[in-house]
Scaffold this motif. Structure first.
Motif, mmCIF file in Angstrom:
data_model
loop_
_atom_site.group_PDB
_atom_site.id
_atom_site.type_symbol
_atom_site.label_atom_id
_atom_site.label_comp_id
_atom_site.label_asym_id
_atom_site.label_seq_id
_atom_site.Cartn_x
_atom_site.Cartn_y
_atom_site.Cartn_z
ATOM 1 N N GLU A 185 0.740 -1.160 -0.050
ATOM 2 C CA GLU A 185 -0.081 -0.078 0.072
ATOM 3 C C GLU A 185 1.052 1.258 -0.116
ATOM 4 O O GLU A 185 1.973 1.501 0.819
ATOM 5 C CB GLU A 185 -0.916 -0.030 1.170
ATOM 6 N N CYS A 186 0.579 2.268 -0.711
ATOM 7 C CA CYS A 186 1.553 3.381 -1.017
ATOM 8 C C CYS A 186 0.744 4.465 -1.580
ATOM 9 O O CYS A 186 0.186 4.405 -2.869
ATOM 10 C CB CYS A 186 2.871 3.208 -1.599
ATOM 11 N N TYR A 189 -0.951 9.666 1.818
ATOM 12 C CA TYR A 189 -1.278 9.531 3.093
ATOM 13 C C TYR A 189 -0.462 8.603 3.799
ATOM 14 O O TYR A 189 -0.324 8.466 5.004
ATOM 15 C CB TYR A 189 -2.510 9.428 3.569
ATOM 16 N N PHE A 190 0.208 7.825 3.014
ATOM 17 C CA PHE A 190 1.200 6.491 3.311
ATOM 18 C C PHE A 190 2.171 6.240 2.544
ATOM 19 O O PHE A 190 2.021 5.377 1.761
ATOM 20 C CB PHE A 190 0.276 5.212 4.068
ATOM 21 N N ASN A 191 3.457 7.222 2.635
ATOM 22 C CA ASN A 191 3.911 7.115 1.305
ATOM 23 C C ASN A 191 5.339 6.047 1.289
ATOM 24 O O ASN A 191 5.743 5.706 0.400
ATOM 25 C CB ASN A 191 4.889 8.651 1.402
ATOM 26 N N ARG A 196 10.690 2.521 0.956
ATOM 27 C CA ARG A 196 11.190 2.519 -0.540
ATOM 28 C C ARG A 196 12.630 2.713 -0.404
ATOM 29 O O ARG A 196 13.325 2.358 -1.318
ATOM 30 C CB ARG A 196 10.530 3.836 -0.952
ATOM 31 N N LYS A 197 13.214 3.553 0.369
ATOM 32 C CA LYS A 197 14.552 3.772 0.354
ATOM 33 C C LYS A 197 15.419 2.245 0.732
ATOM 34 O O LYS A 197 16.289 2.157 0.048
ATOM 35 C CB LYS A 197 14.925 4.891 1.433
ATOM 36 N N TYR A 209 -0.047 -0.203 -4.502
ATOM 37 C CA TYR A 209 -1.239 -0.936 -4.911
ATOM 38 C C TYR A 209 -2.171 0.315 -3.960
ATOM 39 O O TYR A 209 -1.491 0.957 -2.965
ATOM 40 C CB TYR A 209 -1.648 -2.287 -4.385
ATOM 41 N N SER A 210 -3.344 0.604 -4.337
ATOM 42 C CA SER A 210 -4.214 1.677 -3.766
ATOM 43 C C SER A 210 -3.430 2.959 -3.494
ATOM 44 O O SER A 210 -3.405 3.793 -2.577
ATOM 45 C CB SER A 210 -4.463 1.122 -2.121
#
Length: 323
Positions: A185-186, A189-191, A196-197, A209-210
């Motif tokens: 989920e990304c 609001y939820f990055n 990711r790093k 997703y989403s």
């Protein structure tokens, strides 16, 4: 087109694809066919979505009507929680291939790191209604079985979904093949920036997703913030002559996050694809990055307000784990 990335397997994957989660029977075939006509070359599927036969029909019709070849498409699917035992992995993959009408998958993911009890009941439950888990199979054991699918030519690339950093590290230490992506989920609001790093350092791409905040999730409450109605995002969209959804998708593309917005609305499918003709400024990118909320995760299996799977030893979203 919105570009592509080269996975650590050596294959190229489009940064923008069509998601098929919650795409209903009678709608998803037309959506997939239209997406191919519009220019999508990446389609994200999963066995648990219950619609892979229709997705396959859409793929076949889309290729037939456009002349697009199989090798021009990038098809992703996912191994469900009841098929984690190494002896079950190949059969599950073969079932997905049969349903989709394909000879191989471009990418196959472990849908969740935690396993349910083996069998054909996708949500096995006890007499009192409790979900039945399997705790003896580790996510890494399942991963090693996925590696064999690559060796057999059934799958070109393999990856993960909903895995945390500790689980990824265990696979990197014990596996022979490095995961290509981690689908999570990304959205603004939820990055997922720490994850990711971390993945970037390991040569793994985040797949979102989403990406629009799952506005159609049935468990949403009226008081929760609505990403697509955020006034700051609406202002950025207005300045670019774009929709908020297009701005959010562009933000992901510019941070090299693979994105798979789901839609069965033919106009919206086209709209989501039309994001290559503008660029967000560094100021816009920083603003969107500032939207992150500690409570921003909205896609988590819950029952009566509590985590459904939280007591499973391999559940990924555990308290005290940063990412």
């Amino acid at each position: 087109m919105s570009g592509a990335v080269t996975l650590n397997s050596g294959f190229s994957m489009p940064l923008l694809g069509l998601g098929t989660w919650q795409s209903k029977a009678g709608e998803v075939e037309a959506a997939v066919k239209h997406a191919i006509k519009v220019g999508y070359r990446s389609i994200d599927c999963a066995a648990i979505y219950g619609n892979e036969t229709e997705v396959g029909a859409g793929l076949a019709q889309g290729m037939k009507e456009t002349g697009v070849k199989r090798e021009d498409l990038f098809i992703t699917s996912k191994l469900w929680n009841t098929k984690h035992h190494p002896d079950d992995v190949e059969g599950a993959c073969q079932k997905t291939l049969s349903d989709l009408g394909l000879a191989y998958l471009d990418l196959y993911l472990i849908h969740w790191p935690h396993a349910f009890r083996r069998g054909d009941d996708v949500f096995p439950k006890s007499e009192d209604g409790a979900l039945l888990f399997e705790t003896s199979v580790t996510p890494t054991e399942t991963w090693l079985a996925l590696e064999k699918l690559v060796e057999k030519g059934l799958v070109r690339s393999i990856g993960l979904s909903n895995f945390n950093s500790l689980q990824i590290n265990d696979i990197l230490e014990k596996g022979k093949i490095k995961p290509c992506v981690n689908q999570v989920e990304c959205h603004p609001y939820f990055n997922q920036e720490p994850l990711r790093k971390f993945c970037e350092e390991k040569g793994i791409f985040i797949m979102a997703y989403s990406p629009l905040g799952a506005p159609q999730r049935p468990w949403a409450t009226p008081d929760e913030p609505k990403l697509l109605e955020d006034p700051k995002l609406m202002e950025i969209a207005k300045n670019h002559g774009k929709t908020v959804a297009q701005v959010v998708l562009r933000w992901q593309i510019q941070r090299q996050v693979i994105v798979i917005p789901k839609s069965v609305n033919l106009n919206r499918i086209e709209e989501n694809f039309s994001i290559s003709d503008f660029t967000l400024s560094s100021e816009n990118m920083e603003l969107l990055a500032s939207f992150h909320r500690a409570d921003g995760r909205v896609v988590e299996p819950r029952v009566n307000g509590k985590s459904r799977d939280g007591h499973h030893p391999h559940y990924p979203f555990r308290d005290g784990l940063e990412f």
